[in-house]
Motif scaffolding. Structure first.
Motif, PDB file in Angstrom:
ATOM      1  N   THR A  37       0.845  -1.183   0.000  1.00  0.00           N
ATOM      2  CA  THR A  37       0.000   0.000   0.000  1.00  0.00           C
ATOM      3  C   THR A  37       0.884   1.237   0.000  1.00  0.00           C
ATOM      4  O   THR A  37       1.810   1.336   0.788  1.00  0.00           O
ATOM      5  N   LEU A  38       0.581   2.127  -0.888  1.00  0.00           N
ATOM      6  CA  LEU A  38       1.438   3.281  -1.106  1.00  0.00           C
ATOM      7  C   LEU A  38       0.844   4.514  -0.438  1.00  0.00           C
ATOM      8  O   LEU A  38      -0.326   4.837  -0.669  1.00  0.00           O
ATOM      9  N   CYS A  39       1.635   5.188   0.386  1.00  0.00           N
ATOM     10  CA  CYS A  39       1.172   6.437   0.985  1.00  0.00           C
ATOM     11  C   CYS A  39       1.277   7.516  -0.085  1.00  0.00           C
ATOM     12  O   CYS A  39       2.360   7.780  -0.599  1.00  0.00           O
ATOM     13  N   LEU A  40       0.171   8.140  -0.414  1.00  0.00           N
ATOM     14  CA  LEU A  40       0.189   9.130  -1.481  1.00  0.00           C
ATOM     15  C   LEU A  40       0.724  10.470  -1.002  1.00  0.00           C
ATOM     16  O   LEU A  40       0.972  11.374  -1.795  1.00  0.00           O
ATOM     17  N   VAL A  41       0.895  10.593   0.316  1.00  0.00           N
ATOM     18  CA  VAL A  41       1.415  11.848   0.837  1.00  0.00           C
ATOM     19  C   VAL A  41       2.931  11.873   0.757  1.00  0.00           C
ATOM     20  O   VAL A  41       3.519  12.841   0.295  1.00  0.00           O
ATOM     21  N   CYS A  42       3.565  10.755   1.183  1.00  0.00           N
ATOM     22  CA  CYS A  42       5.023  10.791   1.231  1.00  0.00           C
ATOM     23  C   CYS A  42       5.671   9.746   0.347  1.00  0.00           C
ATOM     24  O   CYS A  42       6.886   9.732   0.192  1.00  0.00           O
ATOM     25  N   GLY A  43       4.873   8.831  -0.239  1.00  0.00           N
ATOM     26  CA  GLY A  43       5.432   7.869  -1.167  1.00  0.00           C
ATOM     27  C   GLY A  43       6.004   6.619  -0.525  1.00  0.00           C
ATOM     28  O   GLY A  43       6.615   5.803  -1.199  1.00  0.00           O
ATOM     29  N   THR A  44       5.797   6.449   0.784  1.00  0.00           N
ATOM     30  CA  THR A  44       6.283   5.233   1.430  1.00  0.00           C
ATOM     31  C   THR A  44       5.402   4.047   1.045  1.00  0.00           C
ATOM     32  O   THR A  44       4.190   4.168   0.997  1.00  0.00           O
ATOM     33  N   MET A  45       6.032   2.904   0.754  1.00  0.00           N
ATOM     34  CA  MET A  45       5.262   1.684   0.499  1.00  0.00           C
ATOM     35  C   MET A  45       5.156   0.925   1.814  1.00  0.00           C
ATOM     36  O   MET A  45       6.136   0.788   2.546  1.00  0.00           O
ATOM     37  N   LEU A  46       3.965   0.444   2.125  1.00  0.00           N
ATOM     38  CA  LEU A  46       3.740  -0.200   3.410  1.00  0.00           C
ATOM     39  C   LEU A  46       3.206  -1.605   3.200  1.00  0.00           C
ATOM     40  O   LEU A  46       2.602  -1.915   2.177  1.00  0.00           O
ATOM     41  N   CYS A  47       3.435  -2.429   4.212  1.00  0.00           N
ATOM     42  CA  CYS A  47       2.935  -3.802   4.178  1.00  0.00           C
ATOM     43  C   CYS A  47       1.657  -3.813   5.002  1.00  0.00           C
ATOM     44  O   CYS A  47       1.687  -3.963   6.207  1.00  0.00           O
ATOM     45  N   SER A  48       0.540  -3.609   4.308  1.00  0.00           N
ATOM     46  CA  SER A  48      -0.723  -3.393   5.008  1.00  0.00           C
ATOM     47  C   SER A  48      -1.430  -4.711   5.270  1.00  0.00           C
ATOM     48  O   SER A  48      -1.125  -5.724   4.648  1.00  0.00           O
ATOM     49  N   CYS A  69      -5.577   9.511 -14.551  1.00  0.00           N
ATOM     50  CA  CYS A  69      -6.455  10.614 -14.929  1.00  0.00           C
ATOM     51  C   CYS A  69      -6.060  11.786 -14.043  1.00  0.00           C
ATOM     52  O   CYS A  69      -6.347  11.797 -12.851  1.00  0.00           O
ATOM     53  N   LYS A  70      -5.366  12.758 -14.630  1.00  0.00           N
ATOM     54  CA  LYS A  70      -4.787  13.842 -13.840  1.00  0.00           C
ATOM     55  C   LYS A  70      -5.854  14.625 -13.097  1.00  0.00           C
ATOM     56  O   LYS A  70      -5.668  15.024 -11.956  1.00  0.00           O
ATOM     57  N   GLU A  71      -6.985  14.841 -13.756  1.00  0.00           N
ATOM     58  CA  GLU A  71      -8.036  15.645 -13.118  1.00  0.00           C
ATOM     59  C   GLU A  71      -8.533  14.962 -11.855  1.00  0.00           C
ATOM     60  O   GLU A  71      -8.734  15.585 -10.822  1.00  0.00           O
ATOM     61  N   ARG A  72      -8.710  13.624 -11.945  1.00  0.00           N
ATOM     62  CA  ARG A  72      -9.226  12.932 -10.760  1.00  0.00           C
ATOM     63  C   ARG A  72      -8.198  12.921  -9.639  1.00  0.00           C
ATOM     64  O   ARG A  72      -8.545  12.986  -8.462  1.00  0.00           O
ATOM     65  N   PHE A  73      -6.927  12.831 -10.036  1.00  0.00           N
ATOM     66  CA  PHE A  73      -5.891  12.846  -9.009  1.00  0.00           C
ATOM     67  C   PHE A  73      -5.841  14.219  -8.353  1.00  0.00           C
ATOM     68  O   PHE A  73      -5.696  14.342  -7.138  1.00  0.00           O
ATOM     69  N   LYS A  74      -6.008  15.253  -9.166  1.00  0.00           N
ATOM     70  CA  LYS A  74      -6.050  16.614  -8.614  1.00  0.00           C
ATOM     71  C   LYS A  74      -7.194  16.748  -7.629  1.00  0.00           C
ATOM     72  O   LYS A  74      -7.082  17.422  -6.615  1.00  0.00           O
ATOM     73  N   LYS A  75      -8.298  16.092  -7.960  1.00  0.00           N
ATOM     74  CA  LYS A  75      -9.450  16.188  -7.073  1.00  0.00           C
ATOM     75  C   LYS A  75      -9.114  15.570  -5.711  1.00  0.00           C
ATOM     76  O   LYS A  75      -9.473  16.125  -4.671  1.00  0.00           O
ATOM     77  N   ILE A  76      -8.440  14.441  -5.736  1.00  0.00           N
ATOM     78  CA  ILE A  76      -8.036  13.815  -4.471  1.00  0.00           C
ATOM     79  C   ILE A  76      -7.073  14.734  -3.724  1.00  0.00           C
ATOM     80  O   ILE A  76      -7.193  14.950  -2.521  1.00  0.00           O
ATOM     81  N   GLN A  77      -6.141  15.303  -4.483  1.00  0.00           N
ATOM     82  CA  GLN A  77      -5.178  16.207  -3.866  1.00  0.00           C
ATOM     83  C   GLN A  77      -5.885  17.398  -3.227  1.00  0.00           C
ATOM     84  O   GLN A  77      -5.549  17.848  -2.146  1.00  0.00           O
ATOM     85  N   LYS A  78      -6.908  17.867  -3.910  1.00  0.00           N
ATOM     86  CA  LYS A  78      -7.623  19.022  -3.377  1.00  0.00           C
ATOM     87  C   LYS A  78      -8.361  18.652  -2.091  1.00  0.00           C
ATOM     88  O   LYS A  78      -8.387  19.424  -1.136  1.00  0.00           O
ATOM     89  N   LEU A  79      -8.945  17.441  -2.088  1.00  0.00           N
ATOM     90  CA  LEU A  79      -9.606  16.992  -0.865  1.00  0.00           C
ATOM     91  C   LEU A  79      -8.613  17.027   0.290  1.00  0.00           C
ATOM     92  O   LEU A  79      -8.952  17.408   1.408  1.00  0.00           O
ATOM     93  N   TRP A  80      -7.409  16.611  -0.004  1.00  0.00           N
ATOM     94  CA  TRP A  80      -6.380  16.567   1.032  1.00  0.00           C
ATOM     95  C   TRP A  80      -5.997  17.981   1.457  1.00  0.00           C
ATOM     96  O   TRP A  80      -5.982  18.309   2.643  1.00  0.00           O
TER      97      TRP A  80
END
Ligand code: ZN
Ligand code: ZN
Ligand code: ZN
Ligand code: ZN
Ligand code: ZN
Ligand code: ZN
Ligand code: ZN
Length: 1750
Positions: free
Chosen positions: A1626-1637, A1712-1723
């Motif tokens: 599982t990839l943390c989208l904030v810092c890019g760390t991969m985790l063993c979830s 899809c850049k727009e959808r990723f931007k939307k997630i980023q905006k939520l954050w």
């Protein structure tokens, strides 16, 4: 003891390391009996290296084994130092052109939908990227482990078998060249020797079963240590094993988890080491503890030397695998050794031995040798064939072993079938030479022995074990599928013969299914127990593709088809030889026709849904027609033997059963029957069930007199009485008829008519009608899209897939549908092209009932919108193939006309008759079909043909005596005007019109005037259409407006969930326009220069603010002394702006938050949905929620999406998650400001005054502490006008004060994560901090989106900032005055040092905006006691200027200006000169530690960029604080923003002027700032500091191609369990760390609870909030705290605009850049928690998930 052991081990190691590999090898080279020598060597050394203690030491073992054991072997093999030998081998090798890369778990694999021979052909990522297929339609999956890359296998690909890399190699290699020619002869001999010995040793030891003896090896001198070895099984759970181990071997839970994990992964693990008794004791405890319910765990006490040799045996196999990698020649030698027959004859080769021992080996051993097989036998084309033969010969035995074994198939050698059977040439060879088809089918049958008396499968009363076996045996069907998947292009006689033999076996299998699970209608009582039905259906479902493929094979060869048809017919006759047995013959007669049949009632006798033999025959019959064999060789076919009534009997019964179930006659038979009927029609089964039953009826009927068929059908539907008895219908009118029976009969009549429609109308399969395959699929799509527009995946689901998982949809979809791209949410949709609507058939046979009515509604609506009549007449149909041509005669048969007439008659005399509109609708449809048929016959009329289809004539004739009924036509004309049939009027009119057209067609021969009139009508209707379209659009617009209006006024709880999207959209649209609803803003003073603060501040007229409470709907004005109004708010900790994610607050109880570090590592964010309530209304609401929650928790123990105990609640209007409320206040500064006197002090004077006041306060405080000391008191001279004894009066009402405290405490509690304490002096600090932080986040969002600073915030954020700033400014009135004064003193001391405050952070370590806000907001606490006439505004301005200057110094000190590179304009403006001067002064103050910069241009540029965010934040802050409207220039994006900002903030454009103006004091201050130790350390490069401008934080960059992520994740292994593959990377989208979830290994303890890796990570990375991408699932995960979470659609879409959560479809996915931007905006907007709240409210199952374990 441990130390002793360690020392001993080390000593041994030392002696071992002295061995010389070369010497040993030389000895071996000279040996006479090499095997003896090698064995002696191994017998001596292996136990010295392996298994020296309780725990394996893999690194040490590997190192020693390489040195002492493998080293000599390598020397021997090479005849020289392997360091030279192996590279030589490699060089001489002509490498294989096969890739053969073995896949790791989770690795991405690619298959080409255009070129792969079957879907099992896959490429590794590297090969795929270098292949032509990346431009094709490909599918991507993640490997489950095992299997290898098929690159280079010419049989696997129709095109492009090589990637670029493997193509190079293939060009030179001559096919079939013996790889041994590349090896020197002596090496061949040596390789042969050493491979034979080592391979045999490994096989012998791994398959060894004796306890105290070794194969051909001497046991070492009795050291007699043992292991208690625990083996894996699939019966016991992880928890059971862990629990048992803790008990049995007395270990900790952690050790037990370690053991269990290894057992699960490797298949076995020693859990105890010691003497025999010690181990045996543990064994008995384990067995005892696990044998209660199930069979016990497998445990074995093993001699340590056996375990040692086994360990080395495995090592050897791995070694062999790597050695053969150097040379194809060596590979071939190993294959030869492996397949060489041993002394015991058949099955004695090493390969055979391993295979046959497979199910007894543990997982780890299996894996190792399977891999060796894959890299050796399967990579050598010659030996692959030989191995395939061995595999096929052992097939039965291997499968039986697999049945007994409990491991999953991926761990079984049986699973290799996919690698062998899918190779077309091998499959063909195995069929002809090894009779593989028959073997597979017979093996399968052998494992399903449970039969009833007729020899049919019986699944009822299956035991658990049988059910388990049944599940495993299904994999054999998969093997059969693999064998059949590639169809032969040429047939040899051998192949024909063996295929037909296999076909025979297959028919035997189907025979056992024909009529299985028979059911009898339950009358009276409901069935007691639901019968088992799933097993039979599973079997049918799994076989569906195989049955279809059998037919495909038959279709390829005429001889085979004829033979297969004969065989199938014979078997069917065997099945139903006595179908008339015991059933009395009866004679039916109607309309002058009579037929003999049997008396049989579905409702009374046994009936079965399973008729695979009939259905196979139906399929073959269609093939006879399609391939034209029926016309070419009629003499070879047993057509005369066919008995049509026998053929149709059973399918008809099955269809009648469905009708009766629908009519409610089988209710007492329970759900199992309903389910069976469902699957019978379902897309997964229907191709070989329902569809074929229709075909069988078509087949039978085409050979019968339609009148006879119809009578038999009436009889099977149990409706014969009704239609053969005149006036039967009338009898229903009498009072005493059973209503249920009437209803039942009506439904049955409807169903029967539907069936007739299908028999005549379903002619879209090639062979039945004159169509091709694409027509069939097109029709399916048209009908699916008639229901509604659909996404690609929905369509795929609705269409049957072939053995290659293809629906064939892509090739035709463009012709029938238009694609509509998705927006930011939702998915791409296909819409039916308008011209395809005319192909719509209301009675399409694959519609479910619900779909049919939806489609009907949709199509009628469409017609209404187009202003057409709403009739849905049957579409024109393609002609039948000759074999089925006679079917159309059903329509004009006497019995059919009689049925139509009767029903129309009922409708005409509708009173008192039992009839239904559906019945009539079907009759009308049938009449329509007949007219279409006749019309087409006439239109395609050629000279020599006579039209025999004379439906129009027949319906014009009135009935004969005695009934003398009117003609059908006459009745239709009557019905046309019947008021009770309004709905059908259009259809009747259509029928009459078509009737007239046909009449005219018949009268005139060629050109008809009818067509012309139709043309006119068409034209007219287009004009109408245009008008209608415009009207329609206007109507839609109106409806939308109304809807929005309704929603705006309707203040009710749930509407956000129901209309989420619309709601958001509406909000956005209306945001700007409704801002004035709550508050009448003051008119903009347009011409004057606007100033936000200071003595020059623009005066704003006071205005009333009237707001409405959402709870009681009452309006109220916001005033200081009235009841408080509050906004629902949500406070959360945030790391969104953090520049240092690893920093956490160490001890919150002691933490001092007064100064915010510029890394902004942990802030407190406040958000609000903007909904306003009375404080008391909210209080009441919250109390009610709390009470309700307590009751609910006690009762149901269900969780909610919000945590009441933590003060959380949902906004009563929009259900937005909230945890406190902010009070609404009038602008607070007005209250504290006193009259201005002219002559305000300048900065230096002001600082002096304030310093004196501060000094006085300190003295006073000291005096308080130490009252005895009055000396100092005397010294104290209060500054002029300063009255520290003055206590200001709090202007606010009690209610407002209470809310000030409430919100303040909440901020403190959440921000510091401590228990609420309203007395804590840190409360006001947290309030100021939250105000500053929230403004900073919003400034960042606006900057990132390139929006102007003012005028573009959504209403809710604007309202939130207003109240938050006003609140923070007013909060000091409810806190301790001295505490706030103390804060001010400390804060100001950071810039203006005094002797009291040492040890404050240096200016590099202070976030200046936080400092500004805190200073400005704490200043009134001092100022309120100052009566000297200095205004509050003056203080604000000086504080602002002071902080701004400190910030400038901060920026200049940390600026990392690079002079080179940038083109620099040589303007030398005033600003540049000034800033250069300032910089030089700084250099001076820092003792020249500062880097020398000579370019003023660069400095000024840097400074401007660095200070912009601060200025923008300050502008927002003072705007909300003082309410001065923003200048219009700041409301648009334009040039000179900097200048406008400076002007609004009362700053000079040339900022450095500030220093010049105040140089007297500033020089001292700067010197003091620069002399700080930390600053020095920074300048000496000993520490780091934040530089400006700080960049905005973004989520990590994601690759465009999703498979990159899959690949990344497959290379990721669990950080805790040493190289294990992670199950849920599982990839943390904030810092890019991969985790063993989601796994045990990475669980950690957090605040006393076990949490998964993700939850643990959120605590450091996101202050409890996390955004992750679950890579294997392709799913975004939002987490907040331990209990909140939800899944969110990923930002990856396929070409059809759809996400693929779970990666089930495998279409290529792109970002899809727009959808990723939307997630980023939520954050960035801090809306993650809110989003989770909404998701959980909408879907309660999300609440129950254990989010903390992810
Ligand atoms: Zn590859
Ligand atoms: Zn390749
Ligand atoms: Zn391709
Ligand atoms: Zn209220
Ligand atoms: Zn709300
Ligand atoms: Zn892990
Ligand atoms: Zn992270």
């Amino acid at each position: 003891m441990a130390a002793d052991l360690e020392a001993e081990v080390q000593a041994i190691d030392k002696s071992l390391l002295e061995c010389s590999a070369e010497e040993i090898a030389v000895k071996w080279l000279q040996a006479n009996d090499l095997q003896k020598e090698v064995y002696q060597h191994l017998a001596y050394y292996v136990p010295k290296i392996y298994c020296r203690g309780p725990n394996p030491a893999p690194q040490r073992e590997d190192m020693l084994a390489q040195h002492v054991l493998l080293g000599p072997m390598e020397w021997y093999l090479c005849g020289e130092d392997p360091a030279f030998g192996f590279p030589k081998l490699e060089q001489a090798n002509k490498p294989s052109h096969l890739c053969g890369r073995v896949f790791k778990v989770g690795e991405p694999t690619y298959s080409c939908r255009d070129c792969a021979v079957d879907p099992t052909c896959v490429l590794c990522m590297e090969c795929f990227l270098g292949s032509i297929h990346r431009e094709h339609r490909y599918r991507m999956t993640t490997s489950g482990g095992g299997g290898f890359c098929d690159c280079g296998d010419t049989e696997a690909w129709k095109e492009g078998p090589y990637c670029q890399k493997h193509e190079l190699n293939s060009s030179e290699t001559a096919e079939e060249e013996d790889p041994l020619v590349h090896l020197p002869e002596d090496m061949v001999a040596r390789a042969y020797n050493i491979f034979a010995i080592t391979f045999k040793y490994a096989v012998d030891i791994l398959t060894w079963e004796k306890e105290n003896e070794l194969p051909g090896l001497e046991m070492p001198e009795k050291s007699d240590t043992y292991y208690c070895m625990l083996f894996n099984d699939e019966v016991h759970t992880y928890e059971q094993v862990i629990y048992t181990l803790q008990k049995a071997v007395n270990c900790t839970q952690k050790e037990a988890i370690g053991f269990a994990t290894t057992v699960d992964r490797d298949g076995r693990r020693s859990v105890r080491y010691g003497d025999f008794q010690y181990c045996d004791q543990a064994k008995s405890v384990i067995v005892r503890n696990t044998s209660r319910q199930t069979k016990p765990l497998k445990v074995q006490v093993m001699h340590s030397s056996i375990v040692a040799h086994q360990s080395f045996g495995l090592k050897l196999l791995t070694w062999l695998g790597s050695v053969i990698g150097y040379s194809d020649g060596l590979r071939r030698i190993l294959c030869q050794v492996g397949l060489q027959e041993g002394p015991d004859g058949e099955n004695s080769s090493l390969v055979d031995k391993l295979m046959l021992y497979d199910s007894k080996l543990w997982k780890g051993a299996r894996n190792v040798y399977h891999q060796l097989f894959m890299s050796s036998l399967l990579m050598d084309l010659k030996y692959k064939k030989l191995f395939a033969i061995r595999f096929a010969r052992n097939y039965e035995r291997l499968q039986s072993d697999f049945m007994k074994d409990d491991h999953d198939r991926e761990f079984s050698i049986a699973d290799l079938s996919i690698q062998i059977f899918t190779v077309p040439s091998l499959a063909r060879m195995l069929i002809t030479e090894e009779n593989l088809m028959t073997t597979i089918i017979k093996t399968f049958m052998d494992h399903l022995r449970h039969r009833d008396i007729q020899g049919r499968f019986q699944f009822e009363r299956y035991t658990a074990l049988q059910a388990f076996k049944f599940r495993r045996v299904q994999s054999l069907i998969l093997d059969l599928k693999y064998v059949l998947i590639s169809k032969p292009t040429e047939w040899s006689d051998d192949l024909r013969h063996k295929f037909l033999e296999g076909f025979d076996a297959f028919l035997e299998l189907l025979k056992c299914m024909q009529g299985m699970d028979p059911i009898t209608r339950q009358v009276g009582q409901h069935i007691e127990m639901e019968p088992e039905w799933e097993a039979a259906f599973t079997l049918q479902m799994k076989l569906t593709l195989v049955i279809s493929m059998m037919q495909d094979w038959c279709a390829l060869d005429e001889k085979v088809l004829i033979e297969a048809y004969k065989k199938c017919l014979m078997v069917l006759m065997q099945c139903h030889s006595g179908f008339t047995d015991g059933e009395q013959p009866i004679v039916l007669s109607m309309c002058g026709h009579s037929v003999e049949t049997i008396r049989y009632c579905v409702s009374q006798e046994k009936v079965s849904i399973h008729l695979p033999v009939s259905r196979l025959l139906a399929g073959l019959h269609v093939l006879l027609s399609k391939t034209e064999v029926a016309y070419k060789f009629p003499e070879l076919l047993p057509l005369s033997e066919l008995s049509p009534p026998m053929l149709i009997e059973h399918p008809l019964r099955c269809l009648v059963l469905c009708a009766q179930v629908h009519a409610g006659m089988w209710r007492r038979n329970g759900f199992s029957l309903v389910n069976q009927i469902y699957y019978y029609h379902n897309v997964k089964c229907r191709r070989e069930m329902f569809d074929k039953d229709i075909v069988m009826l078509q087949t039978g009927v085409s050979m019968m007199d339609p009148n006879h068929f119809l009578m038999i059908m009436l009889s099977r539907f149990e409706l014969y009485q009704i239609f053969s008895t005149p006036d039967y219908g009338k009898r229903f009118s009498t009072e005493n008829t059973n209503k249920d029976v009437v209803q039942q009969n009506n439904t049955l009549i409807e169903e029967m008519l539907y069936l007739i429609i299908m028999i005549i109308g379903e002619r879209f399969s090639p062979g039945i009608g004159q169509v091709n395959a694409t027509d069939e699929i097109k029709r399916e799509i048209i009908h699916q899209l008639s229901i509604r527009p659909m996404a690609h995946s929905e369509l795929v689901k609705a269409l049957p897939e072939d053995e290659n998982r293809e629906t064939g949809m892509e090739s035709v979809i463009e012709e029938v549908a238009c694609f509509k791209k998705p927006g930011l949410t939702g998915r791409g949709l296909y819409e039916l092209k308008p011209e395809c609507a005319r192909n719509f058939n209301l009675y399409f046979y694959h519609f479910s009932r619900a779909e049919q009515s939806k489609a009907e509604e949709a199509q009628r609506k469409l017609k209404r919108q187009n202003r057409e009549d709403t009739a849905l007449p049957p579409p024109a149909l393609p002609p039948f193939c000759p074999l089925f041509a006679s079917l159309v005669n059903i329509l004009q048969s006497d019995v059919m006309l009689c049925i139509m007439g009767t029903i129309l008659q009922w409708a005409v005399e509708h009173n008192g008759y039992a009839w239904s509109e559906s019945m009539l609708q079907r009759v009308l449809h049938l009449i329509g079909m007949a007219l279409q048929e006749e019309k087409q016959h006439l239109e395609n009329l050629s000279e020599e043909n006579v039209v025999t289809f004379t439906f129009t004539q027949k319906i014009s004739k009135p009935g004969e005596a005695p009934s003398n009924s009117p003609s059908i036509l006459a009745m239709l004309e009557t019905l046309q005007n019947a008021p009770h049939l309004e709905v059908h009027k259009d259809m009747i009119r259509w029928i009459l019109k078509t009737f007239n057209t046909i009449k005219k067609l018949r009268e005139s021969s060629s050109t008809s005037p009818v067509a012309e009139t139709e043309g006119n009508i068409m034209e007219e209707s287009t004009r109408d259409k245009d008008k209608a379209e415009r009207k329609r659009k206007a109507e839609i617009a109106r409806l939308r407006r109304e809807k929005i209006m309704a929603q705006m006024s309707e203040m009710q709880r749930h509407f956000i969930n129901e209309n989420k999207e619309l709601f958001q959209q509406t909000l956005e649209e209306l945001d700007t326009s409704t801002s004035g609803v709550h508050e009448t803003r003051c008119p903009v003073i347009s011409d004057a220069k606007l100033t936000a603060l200071g003595p020059e501040q623009t005066r704003v007229a006071e205005h009333r603010q009237v707001v409405m409470c959402i709870l009681c709907q009452e309006e109220q004005e916001v005033k200081v002394d009235s009841r408080a109004m509050v906004l629902a708010a949500f406070i959360q900790r945030s790391t969104v702006l953090s520049k240092n994610r690893n920093k956490i607050i160490p001890d919150p109880e002691k933490y001092d938050p007064l100064f915010m570090h510029p890394d902004l590592s942990c802030g407190t964010h406040t958000g609000s949905c903007g909904h306003i309530m009375h404080a008391h209304c909210w209080q009441r609401y919250f109390d009610a929620v709390q009470a309700k929650e307590q009751r609910r928790q006690q009762r149901l123990r269900v969780h909610t999406s919000y945590d009441v105990e933590n003060g959380e609640f949902l906004c009563p209007l929009c259900e937005c998650l909230s945890n406190t409320v902010i009070p609404l206040l009038p602008p607070p500064r007005v209250l504290f400001n006193r009259l201005d006197f002219s002559g305000q002090p300048n900065l230096a004077q002001w600082i002096k005054t304030i310093s004196q006041q501060i000094k006085a306060l300190y003295l006073l405080r000291d005096e308080d502490d130490n009252s005895a000391n009055s000396e100092k008191m005397d010294q104290l001279q209060l500054p002029e006008g300063f009255r520290p004894d003055f206590k200001p009066k709090n202007p606010y009402s009690e209610s407002v004060k209470e809310m000030l405290t409430t919100f303040g405490t909440a901020t403190y509690k959440v921000g510091l994560k401590v228990h609420p304490n309203e007395e804590d002096p840190r409360v006001p600090i947290m309030c100021w901090g939250s105000c500053a932080y929230t403004i900073q986040t919003i400034e960042r969002i606006l900057a990132d989106e390139d929006k102007p600073l003012f005028g573009h915030l959504p209403c809710r954020q604007d309202d939130c900032l207003t109240s938050l700033t006003r609140f923070a400014a007013a909060h000091w009135t409810v806190s301790s005055l001295s505490a706030v004064q103390g804060h001010f003193c400390t804060l100001s001391a950071s810039l203006v040092p005094n002797e009291k405050n040492g040890n404050l952070p240096c200016i590099l370590d202070i976030d200046m905006f936080h400092l500004l806000v805190s200073l400005v907001l704490s200043f009134p606490a001092i100022h309120c006691q100052d009566f000297s006439g200095i205004s509050l505004g003056t203080g604000d301005l000086h504080l602002f200027h002071l902080v701004t200057m400190a910030h400038i110094v901060q920026i200049l000190l940390t600026s990392s200006t690079e002079e080179n590179g940038m083109d620099q304009e040589n303007t030398n403006s005033e600003e540049e000169i000034a800033v250069l001067t300032l910089y030089k002064f700084l250099c001076q103050c820092t003792g020249s530690a500062l880097k020398e910069i000579s370019s003023g241009w660069h400095l000024w540029r840097n400074l401007k960029a660095g200070i912009m965010p601060f200025l923008r934040c300050s502008a927002l802050f003072f705007h909300y604080l003082n309410g001065v409207p923003a200048p219009s220039e700041l409301q648009v994006n334009g040039t000179n923003q900097f200048e406008h900002l400076c002007s609004y903030l009362s700053l000079p454009n040339n900022l450095t002027c500030l220093f010049q103006e105040n140089s007297e004091i500033l020089n001292t201050l700067i010197e003091s700032w620069c002399s700080n130790n930390e600053v020095k350390r920074y300048l000496e490069g000993k520490r780091h500091a934040i530089s400006y401008a700080r960049e905005s934080n973004k989520l990590i960059d994601l690759p465009d191609d999703y498979s990159c992520l899959i690949n990344q994740a497959s290379n990721f292994s669990c950080p805790k369990s040493g190289g294990d593959k992670s199950r849920a990377p599982t990839l943390c989208l904030v810092c890019g760390t991969m985790l063993c979830s989601q796994s045990y290994c990475c669980q950690t303890e957090l605040e006393g609870e076990d949490v998964g890796a993700c939850t643990a990570h959120t605590y450091t990375c996101g202050s409890g909030v996390g955004i992750f991408l679950r890579v294997r699932e392709c799913q975004v995960l939002f987490l907040a705290g331990k209990t909140k979470g939800c899944f969110y659609p990923p930002p990856y879409l396929d070409d059809y605009g759809e996400t693929d959560q779970g990666l089930r479809r495998g279409n290529p996915l792109h970002l899809c850049k727009e959808r990723f931007k939307k997630i980023q905006k939520l954050w960035q907007q801090h809306s993650i928690t809110e989003e989770i709240g909404h998701a959980q409210e909408a879907n309660q199952t999300l609440v129950g998930i254990d989010w903390q374990h992810l």
